[in-house]
Design a protein around this motif. Sequence first.
Motif, PDB file in Angstrom:
ATOM      1  N   GLN A  74       0.854  -1.181   0.000  1.00 31.24           N
ATOM      2  CA  GLN A  74       0.000   0.000   0.000  1.00 31.24           C
ATOM      3  C   GLN A  74       0.892   1.233   0.000  1.00 31.24           C
ATOM      4  O   GLN A  74       1.747   1.386   0.866  1.00 31.24           O
ATOM      5  CB  GLN A  74      -0.900   0.016   1.225  1.00 31.24           C
ATOM      6  N   ARG A  75       0.689   2.104  -0.978  1.00 35.68           N
ATOM      7  CA  ARG A  75       1.513   3.301  -1.102  1.00 35.68           C
ATOM      8  C   ARG A  75       1.209   4.262   0.037  1.00 35.68           C
ATOM      9  O   ARG A  75       0.078   4.584   0.316  1.00 35.68           O
ATOM     10  CB  ARG A  75       1.251   3.973  -2.443  1.00 35.68           C
ATOM     11  N   ARG A  76       2.254   4.723   0.702  1.00 35.78           N
ATOM     12  CA  ARG A  76       2.079   5.651   1.816  1.00 35.78           C
ATOM     13  C   ARG A  76       2.348   7.090   1.408  1.00 35.78           C
ATOM     14  O   ARG A  76       1.672   7.994   1.855  1.00 35.78           O
ATOM     15  CB  ARG A  76       2.991   5.261   2.966  1.00 35.78           C
ATOM     16  N   MET A  77       3.363   7.298   0.580  1.00 36.29           N
ATOM     17  CA  MET A  77       3.697   8.663   0.150  1.00 36.29           C
ATOM     18  C   MET A  77       3.809   8.680  -1.370  1.00 36.29           C
ATOM     19  O   MET A  77       4.586   7.940  -1.947  1.00 36.29           O
ATOM     20  CB  MET A  77       5.020   9.127   0.765  1.00 36.29           C
ATOM     21  N   SER A  78       3.047   9.556  -1.988  1.00 34.03           N
ATOM     22  CA  SER A  78       3.087   9.664  -3.438  1.00 34.03           C
ATOM     23  C   SER A  78       4.168  10.661  -3.848  1.00 34.03           C
ATOM     24  O   SER A  78       4.747  11.374  -3.007  1.00 34.03           O
ATOM     25  CB  SER A  78       1.733  10.122  -3.958  1.00 34.03           C
ATOM     26  N   ALA A  79       4.428  10.738  -5.133  1.00 32.50           N
ATOM     27  CA  ALA A  79       5.405  11.698  -5.637  1.00 32.50           C
ATOM     28  C   ALA A  79       4.920  13.123  -5.380  1.00 32.50           C
ATOM     29  O   ALA A  79       5.725  14.021  -5.121  1.00 32.50           O
ATOM     30  CB  ALA A  79       5.647  11.479  -7.124  1.00 32.50           C
ATOM     31  N   ARG A  80       3.616  13.320  -5.421  1.00 31.05           N
ATOM     32  CA  ARG A  80       3.056  14.653  -5.154  1.00 31.05           C
ATOM     33  C   ARG A  80       3.346  15.096  -3.720  1.00 31.05           C
ATOM     34  O   ARG A  80       3.685  16.251  -3.474  1.00 31.05           O
ATOM     35  CB  ARG A  80       1.559  14.636  -5.410  1.00 31.05           C
TER      36      ARG A  80
END
Length: 85
Positions: free
Chosen positions: A54-60
């Motif tokens: 599960q992705r916690r921090m996106s590039a944005r």
Amino acid sequence: MSTAAVLLTFGLACAVPGGWIAFNVRGSAASLERWGDSNAELRMHARGDFSPVQRRMSARLHRLLGTVIALCGCVLILGGLLELA
């Protein structure tokens, strides 16, 4: 060491990397996102959990945090320049 030198040094040390990530130079924010995902996957595999990551921090979000750090570095630089004057 004078206060101006300390503020200018720390300001540059914050503004340059923060700006690098904020402007996504050479895909730095995207690579930080991939790096975080791969580390999370390695931690999950070490625990024996083989479900999708599960992705916690996106590039944005990386770019937003880089912007905040770059702006704080600019404030430190301005403080150091005011201290010189």
